[in-house]
Enzyme design. Structure first.
Site, PDB file in Angstrom:
ATOM      1  N   ARG A  16      40.388  28.746  49.148  1.00 39.61           N
ATOM      2  CA  ARG A  16      39.215  28.074  49.748  1.00 39.61           C
ATOM      3  C   ARG A  16      39.604  27.347  51.025  1.00 39.61           C
ATOM      4  O   ARG A  16      38.824  27.301  51.982  1.00 39.61           O
ATOM      5  CB  ARG A  16      38.562  27.134  48.734  1.00 39.61           C
ATOM      6  CG  ARG A  16      37.778  27.910  47.673  1.00 39.61           C
ATOM      7  CD  ARG A  16      36.927  26.996  46.811  1.00 39.61           C
ATOM      8  NE  ARG A  16      36.147  27.774  45.844  1.00 39.61           N
ATOM      9  CZ  ARG A  16      35.971  27.427  44.579  1.00 39.61           C
ATOM     10  NH1 ARG A  16      36.523  26.335  44.099  1.00 39.61           N
ATOM     11  NH2 ARG A  16      35.230  28.180  43.778  1.00 39.61           N
ATOM     12  N   ARG A 154      37.398  37.333  56.699  1.00 41.42           N
ATOM     13  CA  ARG A 154      36.779  36.333  55.816  1.00 41.42           C
ATOM     14  C   ARG A 154      36.140  37.020  54.605  1.00 41.42           C
ATOM     15  O   ARG A 154      36.352  36.623  53.467  1.00 41.42           O
ATOM     16  CB  ARG A 154      35.713  35.588  56.632  1.00 41.42           C
ATOM     17  CG  ARG A 154      35.182  34.303  56.058  1.00 41.42           C
ATOM     18  CD  ARG A 154      34.326  34.440  54.866  1.00 41.42           C
ATOM     19  NE  ARG A 154      33.920  33.138  54.366  1.00 41.42           N
ATOM     20  CZ  ARG A 154      33.332  32.930  53.228  1.00 41.42           C
ATOM     21  NH1 ARG A 154      33.076  33.912  52.410  1.00 41.42           N
ATOM     22  NH2 ARG A 154      32.984  31.715  52.867  1.00 41.42           N
ATOM     23  N   LYS A 165      40.009  34.338  40.159  1.00 41.43           N
ATOM     24  CA  LYS A 165      39.056  34.097  39.072  1.00 41.43           C
ATOM     25  C   LYS A 165      39.374  34.975  37.863  1.00 41.43           C
ATOM     26  O   LYS A 165      39.247  34.537  36.717  1.00 41.43           O
ATOM     27  CB  LYS A 165      37.625  34.331  39.567  1.00 41.43           C
ATOM     28  CG  LYS A 165      37.193  33.276  40.584  1.00 41.43           C
ATOM     29  CD  LYS A 165      35.798  33.519  41.137  1.00 41.43           C
ATOM     30  CE  LYS A 165      35.430  32.411  42.122  1.00 41.43           C
ATOM     31  NZ  LYS A 165      34.173  32.671  42.823  1.00 41.43           N
ATOM     32  N   ASN A 191      29.380  30.335  42.435  1.00 41.33           N
ATOM     33  CA  ASN A 191      29.461  28.882  42.294  1.00 41.33           C
ATOM     34  C   ASN A 191      28.525  28.288  43.351  1.00 41.33           C
ATOM     35  O   ASN A 191      28.880  28.152  44.524  1.00 41.33           O
ATOM     36  CB  ASN A 191      30.913  28.430  42.524  1.00 41.33           C
ATOM     37  CG  ASN A 191      31.087  26.947  42.277  1.00 41.33           C
ATOM     38  OD1 ASN A 191      30.155  26.170  42.484  1.00 41.33           O
ATOM     39  ND2 ASN A 191      32.266  26.550  41.846  1.00 41.33           N
ATOM     40  N   GLU A 195      28.822  27.136  47.424  1.00 44.52           N
ATOM     41  CA  GLU A 195      28.044  27.782  48.492  1.00 44.52           C
ATOM     42  C   GLU A 195      27.289  26.740  49.322  1.00 44.52           C
ATOM     43  O   GLU A 195      27.231  26.830  50.554  1.00 44.52           O
ATOM     44  CB  GLU A 195      27.042  28.789  47.897  1.00 44.52           C
ATOM     45  CG  GLU A 195      27.719  30.022  47.338  1.00 44.52           C
ATOM     46  CD  GLU A 195      26.739  31.076  46.831  1.00 44.52           C
ATOM     47  OE1 GLU A 195      25.575  31.101  47.284  1.00 44.52           O
ATOM     48  OE2 GLU A 195      27.139  31.875  45.961  1.00 44.52           O
ATOM     49  N   THR A 242      30.765  38.676  50.687  1.00 41.63           N
ATOM     50  CA  THR A 242      32.005  38.237  50.025  1.00 41.63           C
ATOM     51  C   THR A 242      31.857  38.449  48.520  1.00 41.63           C
ATOM     52  O   THR A 242      32.787  38.925  47.843  1.00 41.63           O
ATOM     53  CB  THR A 242      32.278  36.742  50.335  1.00 41.63           C
ATOM     54  OG1 THR A 242      32.324  36.568  51.753  1.00 41.63           O
ATOM     55  CG2 THR A 242      33.598  36.285  49.721  1.00 41.63           C
ATOM     56  N   GLU A 246      33.891  40.801  45.933  1.00 39.04           N
ATOM     57  CA  GLU A 246      34.480  40.279  44.689  1.00 39.04           C
ATOM     58  C   GLU A 246      34.113  41.182  43.502  1.00 39.04           C
ATOM     59  O   GLU A 246      34.970  41.549  42.696  1.00 39.04           O
ATOM     60  CB  GLU A 246      33.997  38.840  44.422  1.00 39.04           C
ATOM     61  CG  GLU A 246      34.564  37.821  45.399  1.00 39.04           C
ATOM     62  CD  GLU A 246      34.195  36.379  45.035  1.00 39.04           C
ATOM     63  OE1 GLU A 246      34.231  36.016  43.846  1.00 39.04           O
ATOM     64  OE2 GLU A 246      33.870  35.601  45.966  1.00 39.04           O
TER      65      GLU A 246
HETATM   66  O1  LIG Z   1      34.746  29.900  46.650  1.00 38.54           O
HETATM   67  C1  LIG Z   1      34.398  30.760  45.842  1.00 38.54           C
HETATM   68  O2  LIG Z   1      34.440  30.588  44.618  1.00 38.54           O
HETATM   69  C2  LIG Z   1      33.877  32.039  46.324  1.00 38.54           C
HETATM   70  O3  LIG Z   1      33.654  32.935  45.521  1.00 38.54           O
HETATM   71  C3  LIG Z   1      33.555  32.221  47.762  1.00 38.54           C
HETATM   72  C4  LIG Z   1      32.059  32.017  48.027  1.00 38.54           C
HETATM   73  C5  LIG Z   1      31.873  32.128  49.567  1.00 38.54           C
HETATM   74  O4  LIG Z   1      31.651  33.244  50.042  1.00 38.54           O
HETATM   75  O5  LIG Z   1      32.020  31.108  50.235  1.00 38.54           O
HETATM   76  C6  LIG Z   1      31.316  33.120  47.339  1.00 38.54           C
HETATM   77  C7  LIG Z   1      30.755  32.935  46.109  1.00 38.54           C
HETATM   78  C8  LIG Z   1      30.667  31.642  45.438  1.00 38.54           C
HETATM   79  O6  LIG Z   1      29.387  31.463  44.922  1.00 38.54           O
HETATM   80  C9  LIG Z   1      31.040  30.524  46.318  1.00 38.54           C
HETATM   81  C10 LIG Z   1      31.621  30.699  47.543  1.00 38.54           C
END
Ligand SMILES: O=C(O)C(=O)C[C@]1(C(=O)O)C=C[C@@H](O)C=C1
Length: 259
Positions: A16, A154, A165, A191, A195, A242, A246
């Site tokens: 992050r 990114r 995860k 999450n 976001e 993103t 995932e």
């Molecule tokens: O930080 C995370 O947990 C991510 O999965 C990255 C990210 C993002 O693209 O910024 C994507 C999905 C989540 O809901 C939150 C943030």
């Protein structure tokens, strides 16, 4: 991030922090591109006489740069995904054996065609003024290449997020993957609080970096970038893609004997 130390690469806090740092690069790259008008001709296939290439001028420049960068082994690095993977030569520099972090290794999840599409069709028209400046076609294209590369890095970082995860929730993820439960995986990696933080931080960054702090007061402080367009780009494209990366990564995550 040190790809020779896998344990640092799958630490969600580290990841992050890298994503946060990338926001700066992306906002500054957009500010650079916004100096120039839209330059429609650089996106039009066939607008210039390029031998042996059917795409646009920007696509050609991107491919030519990737060919040079492949020779210095850019695309051997696990965090670099090329836009033209089928056109690249072997590196001149000797190969580096990165310890496997992602599965499968090397990992080739690639959404660059979608990135190219949204950037050219949705972002450039929003951050750049209308029009064409013939003397800056090359400079504008170079900015596009930088924007596309930083967005791609990114978004494909989603693979590291997903691996982190998976490692902390292996049993739950494995059962979702086995039943190919895409909605379940999407919910598991989402999450919403993070976001929200991403979007709020991005707004502040675009507002702050958009204005030259050395400008004297009082005067109209016009931003160098469309803040709303930057935030909405993250909301509508960067975060959703993103997450797509995932999920796509996780669907292929199980070792063959378990899948
Ligand atoms: O930080 C995370 O947990 C991510 O999965 C990255 C990210 C993002 O693209 O910024 C994507 C999905 C989540 O809901 C939150 C943030």
């Amino acid at each position: 991030m040190d790809f020779s130390k896998p344990e640092t690469v799958v630490d969600l806090n580290n990841i992050r922090n890298v994503l946060i740092r990338m926001e700066d690069t992306i906002v500054f790259n957009l500010i650079e591109r916004a100096k120039f008008p839209r330059q429609p001709s650089i996106y039009k296939p066939g607008a210039f006489n390029i031998s042996d290439f059917d795409g646009s001028f920007v696509e050609w420049l991107l491919r030519e740069e990737e060919i040079v960068h492949a020779k210095i082994r850019r695309y051997e690095s696990p965090d670099e995904i090329p836009f033209f993977p089928n056109d690249l030569p072997e590196p001149i520099l000797p190969a580096i054996e990165y310890p496997p972090v992602l599965y499968p290794h090397p990992n080739k999840v690639n959404v660059n065609d979608t990135i190219k599409d949204f950037y050219i069709n949705d972002i450039v028209p929003r951050i750049c003024a209308d029009g064409e400046q013939p003397e800056n076609l090359g400079s504008s294209s170079l900015c596009d290449v930088e924007c596309l590369r930083s967005l791609s890095r990114r978004i494909h970082f989603g693979r590291f997020v997903a691996e982190a995860k998976y490692l902390t929730e292996t049993a739950h993820m494995t059962s979702l993957i086995k039943s190919k439960d895409v909605a379940g995986l999407d919910a598991a990696i989402t999450n919403k609080a993070v976001e929200k933080q991403v979007l709020a931080r991005l707004k502040r960054k675009a507002e702050t970096y958009g204005i030259d702090p050395t400008l004297a007061d009082p005067q109209p402080k016009a931003s160098r970038v469309n803040v709303e367009a930057v935030v909405e780009m993250y909301e509508n494209w960067v975060i959703p893609l993103t997450k797509e990366v995932e999920v796509e990564y996780l669907l292929n995550r199980l070792p063959k004997e378990e899948a």
